[in-house]
Design a protein around this motif. Sequence first.
Motif: not given
Length: 95
Positions: A25, A28-29, A32-33
């Motif tokens: 997890q 993910i951030a 995605r950036a």
Amino acid sequence: MAELVCVAEFVSKEGKDVELRELLQGLIAPTRAEAGCLSYALHRAVDCEKTYTMIERFKSKADFDFHSEQAYLQKVIQIAPSLTDSIKVKLSEVI
């Protein structure tokens, strides 16, 4: 350039499920950036809660290669084997 899809499957070792899920997890951030990331999603199998699949879409192989070089992914690549019974990665081009 063809869009690239990566499907990465992880099966956690007994008792390492939560730790593996949190590790994945964490990707993910930041992923995605990335400018070349089209989508990046973590899934858990409904019939086996120890199995996680990350489905990743990038604009090109070059964008995927950029992602592969990032420090946050390299950290996961080093740690994941200690938390998993198996890791399978498959790359495909969209045709």
